[in-house]
Design a protein around this motif. Structure first.
Motif, PDB file in Angstrom:
ATOM      1  N   ILE A 155      30.659  57.881  51.546  1.00 25.05           N
ATOM      2  CA  ILE A 155      30.125  57.864  50.244  1.00 25.05           C
ATOM      3  C   ILE A 155      29.220  56.626  50.117  1.00 25.05           C
ATOM      4  CG2 ILE A 155      30.326  57.800  47.765  1.00 25.05           C
ATOM      5  CD1 ILE A 155      32.910  59.576  48.469  1.00 25.05           C
ATOM      6  N   VAL A 156      29.744  55.370  50.495  1.00 27.47           N
ATOM      7  CA  VAL A 156      28.990  54.247  50.275  1.00 27.47           C
ATOM      8  C   VAL A 156      27.762  54.190  51.183  1.00 27.47           C
ATOM      9  CG1 VAL A 156      29.130  51.694  50.123  1.00 27.47           C
ATOM     10  CG2 VAL A 156      30.831  53.034  49.134  1.00 27.47           C
ATOM     11  N   SER A 157      27.966  54.378  52.502  1.00 24.51           N
ATOM     12  CA  SER A 157      26.995  54.573  53.266  1.00 24.51           C
ATOM     13  C   SER A 157      25.775  55.442  52.955  1.00 24.51           C
ATOM     14  CB  SER A 157      27.513  55.018  54.792  1.00 24.51           C
ATOM     15  OG  SER A 157      28.258  54.172  55.122  1.00 24.51           O
ATOM     16  N   SER A 158      26.059  56.692  52.367  1.00 23.44           N
ATOM     17  CA  SER A 158      25.109  57.299  51.587  1.00 23.44           C
ATOM     18  C   SER A 158      24.516  57.064  50.707  1.00 23.44           C
ATOM     19  CB  SER A 158      25.821  58.929  51.615  1.00 23.44           C
ATOM     20  OG  SER A 158      24.886  59.821  50.925  1.00 23.44           O
ATOM     21  N   ALA A 159      24.936  56.455  49.695  1.00 21.36           N
ATOM     22  CA  ALA A 159      24.334  55.707  48.530  1.00 21.36           C
ATOM     23  C   ALA A 159      23.471  54.564  49.138  1.00 21.36           C
ATOM     24  CB  ALA A 159      25.646  55.049  47.755  1.00 21.36           C
ATOM     25  N   LYS A 160      23.965  53.646  50.092  1.00 20.68           N
ATOM     26  CA  LYS A 160      23.106  52.533  50.349  1.00 20.68           C
ATOM     27  C   LYS A 160      21.704  53.269  51.048  1.00 20.68           C
ATOM     28  CE  LYS A 160      23.166  48.743  53.424  1.00 20.68           C
ATOM     29  NZ  LYS A 160      23.828  47.762  54.492  1.00 20.68           N
ATOM     30  N   GLU A 161      21.770  54.149  51.776  1.00 28.24           N
ATOM     31  CA  GLU A 161      20.654  54.881  52.437  1.00 28.24           C
ATOM     32  C   GLU A 161      19.682  55.392  51.211  1.00 28.24           C
ATOM     33  OE1 GLU A 161      21.399  58.094  54.956  1.00 28.24           O
ATOM     34  OE2 GLU A 161      22.753  56.753  56.331  1.00 28.24           O
ATOM     35  N   LYS A 162      20.441  55.674  50.174  1.00 29.70           N
ATOM     36  CA  LYS A 162      19.443  56.271  49.138  1.00 29.70           C
ATOM     37  C   LYS A 162      18.692  55.032  48.232  1.00 29.70           C
ATOM     38  CE  LYS A 162      19.092  59.862  47.806  1.00 29.70           C
ATOM     39  NZ  LYS A 162      17.969  61.027  48.339  1.00 29.70           N
ATOM     40  N   ILE A 163      19.583  54.146  48.302  1.00 28.64           N
ATOM     41  CA  ILE A 163      19.160  52.810  47.440  1.00 28.64           C
ATOM     42  C   ILE A 163      17.868  52.251  48.270  1.00 28.64           C
ATOM     43  CG2 ILE A 163      19.651  50.396  46.750  1.00 28.64           C
ATOM     44  CD1 ILE A 163      22.224  51.591  45.654  1.00 28.64           C
ATOM     45  N   VAL A 164      18.151  52.018  49.498  1.00 27.42           N
ATOM     46  CA  VAL A 164      17.082  51.644  50.456  1.00 27.42           C
ATOM     47  C   VAL A 164      15.939  52.316  50.388  1.00 27.42           C
ATOM     48  CG1 VAL A 164      16.577  50.918  52.984  1.00 27.42           C
ATOM     49  CG2 VAL A 164      18.615  50.357  51.778  1.00 27.42           C
ATOM     50  N   SER A 165      15.950  53.625  50.342  1.00 33.26           N
ATOM     51  CA  SER A 165      14.786  54.551  50.392  1.00 33.26           C
ATOM     52  C   SER A 165      14.105  54.385  48.871  1.00 33.26           C
ATOM     53  CB  SER A 165      15.138  55.731  50.515  1.00 33.26           C
ATOM     54  OG  SER A 165      15.794  56.482  49.548  1.00 33.26           O
ATOM     55  N   ILE A 166      14.636  54.008  47.839  1.00 35.66           N
ATOM     56  CA  ILE A 166      14.143  53.987  46.476  1.00 35.66           C
ATOM     57  C   ILE A 166      13.810  52.615  46.064  1.00 35.66           C
ATOM     58  CG2 ILE A 166      14.428  54.563  44.014  1.00 35.66           C
ATOM     59  CD1 ILE A 166      16.323  56.843  44.896  1.00 35.66           C
ATOM     60  N   SER A 167      14.829  51.905  45.824  1.00 37.71           N
ATOM     61  CA  SER A 167      14.540  50.516  45.232  1.00 37.71           C
ATOM     62  C   SER A 167      15.981  49.495  45.525  1.00 37.71           C
ATOM     63  CB  SER A 167      14.245  50.493  43.992  1.00 37.71           C
ATOM     64  OG  SER A 167      14.251  49.266  43.238  1.00 37.71           O
TER      65      SER A 167
END
Length: 242
Positions: free
Chosen positions: A55-67
Motif C-alpha cells: 500500500i505504501v509503495s503504491s501511495a509513494k508512486e502516486k505522490i511522486v507523480s503528483i507532488s
C-alpha cells in the motif's frame, strides 16, 4: 462508531469536501487523496486501513507523480509499528498533531473581546486565506472558503474592527469538527484563541452536536485541555524526504 473514528472521519471528510469543487478529490482502492493546484491545503493522501509495504509503495508512486510536497497523515491507532513502513519507504515525520474530543452541554461565558464573522463573500474569502497564511504559513486557494457552504462555516475573527484570525466549524453526522483556529503573529498571547474556541464550542452546543473534535499541535494542546478536551490519538504527518 468510536470517538476516534468519528474524529478522523470528520477530518478526512473535510479534506474531501474542500477538494471536490476543484475536481481534486480521488479515491483509489487502497487510499484517498486530494490535490488542489496552487494551494498547500488540503493536499493529503490518507489510508482507511492499516498500511502494508504494498500500500505504501503504491501511495509513494502516486505522490511522486503528483507532488512530493503532499502530506500523508498516519493515525497511531493500530497498536503496532506499521509507521516504520513509511520510514523505510523514504518518508519522514514533518509534524505531529493530537486528536482530541469534547462532550459538553454548558455554554461558555464570552469575554466579548472577539467576534466572529462568517465568510459569505469573495472578498471575505480572500481575506480569510490571507489570515490563514499569516497564521499557519500555508497558501490556501481562496475559492475553498467561498465554495464550501453546507455544514461548513469559515469564520474571520475580529478584535474591535481588526481581523486577527481564522476558524472553521465543520459538521458531519452530529459531530462538530473545529479546524484552522489561528491567530496572526502580532496578536498572539492575548487570549484571543481561547475566545474563538469558546465561541465555536458554544455554536456546536447550540447545534446540539454530540461531540466536538479537533487536531491540535503540541503547542496548542494546553489550551484545549483547559477547555475540557481529552486526548484520543497521535497523528503523525509524513512527507517524502527530498
Amino acid at each position: 462508531m468510536s470517538n476516534i473514528k468519528l474524529n478522523i472521519e470528520n477530518l478526512t471528510s473535510l479534506w474531501q469536501k474542500a477538494s471536490e469543487p476543484f475536481n481534486a478529490y480521488f479515491k483509489e482502492p487502497q487510499f484517498d487523496y486530494s490535490f488542489i493546484k496552487h494551494s498547500d491545503w488540503p493536499n493529503r493522501l490518507w489510508f482507511d486501513q492499516e498500511i502494508t509495504e504494498e500500500i505504501v509503495s503504491s501511495a509513494k508512486e502516486k505522490i511522486v507523480s503528483i507532488s512530493k510536497k503532499m502530506i500523508i497523515p498516519y493515525w497511531d491507532i493500530y497498536n503496532n509499528d506499521s509507521c516504520e513502513i513509511l520510514k523505510r519507504k523514504g518518508f519522514h515525520v514533518k509534524f505531529e498533531q493530537i486528536g482530541m474530543s469534547l462532550k459538553r452541554e454548558q455554554l461558555f461565558e464570552s469575554l466579548n473581546n472577539v467576534h466572529l464573522k462568517k465568510v459569505t463573500t469573495e472578498q471575505e474569502a480572500k481575506l480569510w486565506s490571507i489570515l490563514f497564511f499569516n497564521s499557519f504559513g500555508y497558501n490556501l486557494h481562496s475559492g475553498i472558503s467561498n465554495s464550501l457552504q453546507k455544514n461548513t462555516d469559515f469564520y474571520i475573527a475580529y478584535h474591535l474592527h481588526e481581523a486577527i484570525g481564522t476558524g472553521i466549524l465543520y459538521t458531519t453526522n452530529g459531530i462538530s469538527g473545529v479546524h484552522a483556529v489561528g491567530i496572526i503573529p502580532e496578536h498572539r498571547r492575548k487570549g484571543y484563541a481561547a475566545e474563538i474556541m469558546k465561541m465555536l464550542i458554544n455554536q456546536s452546543i447550540k447545534m446540539k452536536s454530540k461531540l466536538i473534535t479537533l487536531q491540535s499541535s503540541n503547542m496548542g494542546k494546553g489550551l484545549y485541555l483547559k477547555l475540557g478536551f481529552e486526548e484520543q490519538f497521535v497523528m503523525k504527518n509524513y512527507a517524502l524526504s527530498q
